[in-house]
Design an enzyme around this catalytic site. Structure first.
Site, PDB file in Angstrom:
ATOM      1  CE  LYS A 113      -4.039  -2.115   2.223  1.00 31.47           C
ATOM      2  NZ  LYS A 113      -4.896  -2.316   3.467  1.00 31.47           N
ATOM      3  CG  MET A 114       4.503   3.505   1.792  1.00 23.52           C
ATOM      4  SD  MET A 114       3.512   5.177   1.806  1.00 23.52           S
ATOM      5  CE  MET A 114       4.876   6.179   0.622  1.00 23.52           C
TER       6      MET A 114
END
Lengths: 310, 310, 310, 310
Positions: free
Chosen positions: C276-277
């Site tokens: 997600k990052m």
């Protein structure tokens, strides 16, 4: 990297605290950390070459931890204590006939002042308790010699003159468990000592604490620390551990956070960079109020030691 | 009860810090508290009969607050300081040629140890810096007389022998602002003092701090305290304030919580029950890292004082 | 590893907010993080290929952030918003003629109920304000068609029918900045929608939000997120970012802690493991109340954008 | 005002969890609150006219609480649940053959991504587990009819099609305990529902949740709430309670703080001003990780109910 599958915690009627701690290993986050910390404390105690040092900060006796701390001394769980002056003061306040009372953090502080009660979050102490403490301390101080005592010696002498089986300061005296309090002067005990010293010379040599504490460190084979809260006790113990290439074991229980850089909330992991935590050491950080974790852990450890000893 | 309508905060290009603080009064929660605290600090400073006492805990210099603390001394914002030994140590570490470095809380602590850097959350200090500090302190200690100094006297003497315009200990010496550190022995400074005392007698009489501090309290008309963090400094100042029927003003900035009963996270409101905060006193609790609030507040206060003075 | 020496923060009279933010880079802990986050937000805005998404949780309007959020929309700082229903509700409550009031967290809640005021920590809202909000919302709902709107469409329609230059919902409508609120039904707005739907069919299709949001994600080149608080908004944005191999930039401001495993207090670093990052992404975690950080950061960014534009 | 003297906590080998909880009443701060909350929960359960509603937020199953939540349903401790979508998702992830793993918050997130493991603080989930979950959910969704289900009906249907005695969603189905999840769309379950709806119409009517929940509220005599974490569940339950002149009982367990105004960390006391907590109601706020408190409390309550029932 291999990881173990989580079974999830189970509870049922009549379970013992030790049953619960064992089941908590199957959980995550704080419950698992407390379970693992109990096992680590057990390991520290059973390691005959490990000197267990206890750091006490915060308001542990207003939190109800007095008997548990004393039990840790009586049952040889800890061999040395570093504490803020508050814990000594609150222990002796109880000895003097004063007491702590159940209150609430929502009480009106102005009304409490009117009825002469001081508030420590949800716990109360009567002004009268302080007077009993002060009277008792002044009497004990009269027995002190005028010599340069370390805080350790000073507290040992206090323990000599206190005849209270519930006091942990007394228990430490009887068990010869040294209690250091380098910051004791900032406490009710410190103020009473100062008042006394206005009439009769009394010198507490806090630098001498370093001599005595480093001797303990040098004589130890491995060192394990249990930090209840942080503050001066944690820092003092961590500092001494540098003489020993770092702690072999550490358990930290605090509600303080690390983001403002203070030592109290710093993860034990950070101490590795300082050489205060040994690279091969074992440690656990628990983010919780001590009053919730300590009864669980010590109850579990006592059960396990009891089973071992027959 | 009558309440004022919230206008909401406004920001625009080029606004000054003081503009922002004024607009922050129109917000809520922490931003409004910081705005009001700035006004309260201004009130404390402009009150000619108020002695402002600063409590310093935590790792303020690894947090970048050194110049701001020094400015507060140089600009007569504070008249007395109570600090942990760490702040003295870190100030003098910088004076000795050592330094703090920008790092990260995600660094590998084992690697940091290998390259001889200690971590304080996201700040780093080289082991070499510690050596420079230790060398400098040992030299200064040689100038000390063998007498029973209070920690206040001891730090004053350190300030006398430090020739560094950036040092806040030096600035306090020049401005005759007393700095108390009852718990100093638990710090790098304390350890160096102890090492020195192994060869040359050195006695720091921490009880004497009470004598000197209570004199300041007695001579004061009103007392205002600013607590940056809690710990021994907050407790020591609060304790002294009881001799004075409580603080007239108090600003507390901390990230510690109250639920475990520790003094650091206790609301100032609780101190009312102890007589440590005057019933008619004004106080504000701010839940934040000091490093974010202090620059804002002091910048704002300097701007306002500057406008008043021409 | 090479590290930069810390210069320490400087403050002086009359400094601008941007001056302060630049000097805060020379500090540590939270003040440095806020300074760096301001630079990162500037980078996100100036990156023409970056779609900036704002996550809004917590009680931001009772915290005074209404105008700042609206400014972020009006000045094209953000291109998409995901929010809890509370922020929509409080914005429209102000539009309806209701208001937030300055109060205190120490007020007697029983007395507040008697005088018909509801407390959100230190902020108050009159029961009368709720009535104004409810009346206005019911009128606006009458204009809605009976179709399956996503929450995004629903809020867009609310914005169409609100004629208030101070409303951020209105500003988003005018600027065509989509606002998603998948959890809107849990809010005063949600309750009013439900009451209306008892008489007139009204269906909000929260699954449709995923369609619209993933389109925004797919059309974006790089995505930057700013999380004010955590909750559903943070999780929703993080979840969408997985379709994009993770966020390129992220700034998180929260007071929540990570130790209980909740997403709100989780470090952005954790999101790297989820994809997600982005591995090469830039991110900063700030542990603070949004109301203190946001005015500083946006004020700084507006100053910098203003300088660039002439 | 009359206050009870504190006896201090006692621990000894072999004590049961209930013994410990009883002794914890003699302590202060968090340990006493947990002891009192256990008594309050017992009171709520034994009050035949009290409908106990459970709010579930945070990552409770990665925290190990799955079996305990299911036990609370099976033993009729709770009659209604409001949850974030995450708890439903993690429960069904386990049902699908996926699992949670014991990890650490200090793991390298980049390496975790390489070996396809996602981190939730100190717990890990394999990417493979997500795939198993997704596959199972898609199968179950095929059984759904195209009608406007409330989230409560939707989750009930999920429970119908899950044949796993360990699942709490299944247990709720069997016991007819309604589970509401107004914010479910922001979860893995929500994403899977959306993906499914791209091919087959599926409408979840979150406004309908209000209809069903308010019916439960209206039919109840007294309502007692237990908030594990805050978020949408707490707010949703609190909101419904207004229809009932407030909760009669409330127990809140969270690590969130109140100072930023968010509902999650707000003291239950604040709800009195909103009419969401009855003036004569009984409530307790506990500042702790749920994973440490819940096993203690439910273990204690099961022991006490078991003794009562023979």
């Amino acid at each position: 990297m291999k990881f173990k599958r989580m079974k999830q915690v189970n509870v049922y009627p009549g379970m013992t605290v030790d049953d619960l701690l064992i089941s908590m290993r199957d959980g995550g986050f704080t419950c698992r950390k407390v379970a693992l910390a109990t096992g680590l404390l057990e390991e520290m105690i059973l390691d005959n070459n490990c000197t267990v040092i206890l750091g006490l900060a915060g308001a542990l006796i207003p939190g109800g931890m007095r008997n548990i701390i004393r039990t840790m001394i009586e049952k040889d769980i800890v061999k040395c204590i570093v504490t803020t002056g508050a814990n000594i003061s609150h222990d002796l306040l109880e000895t003097s006939g004063g007491s702590h009372y159940h209150g609430s953090e929502h009480l009106d502080d102005e009304k409490l002042k009117e009825i002469e009660m001081s508030r420590i979050f949800s716990t109360l102490i009567t002004y009268e308790s302080f007077v009993k403490f002060e009277t008792m301390i002044q009497k004990i101080l009269e027995t002190m010699q005028d010599e340069k005592m370390s805080s350790r010696q000073f507290i040992f002498e206090l323990g000599r003159h206190v005849d209270d089986p519930l006091s942990f300061v007394r228990a430490a005296f009887l068990k010869k468990v040294p209690i250091f309090s380098p910051s004791f002067s900032d406490s009710m005990l410190g103020v009473q000592s100062w008042l006394y010293s206005q009439n009769v010379p009394l010198f507490i040599d806090v630098l001498k604490d370093h001599t005595e504490f480093s001797n303990i460190i040098f004589e130890a084979d491995r060192i394990g620390a249990m930090f209840l809260g942080g503050g001066v006790p944690k820092h003092f113990i961590m500092n001494g551990s540098q003489l020993h290439n770092g702690l072999s074991y550490a358990i930290q229980i605090t509600m303080d956070r690390p983001e403002h850089g203070g030592v109290s909330g710093a993860s034990v992991k950070e101490a590795v960079s300082w050489g205060k935590m040994a690279l091969k050491g074992k440690w656990i950080d628990i983010m919780s109020d001590v009053t919730l974790v300590l009864p669980l852990m010590i109850s579990g450890v006592l059960s396990r030691l009891s089973k071992r000893n027959g």
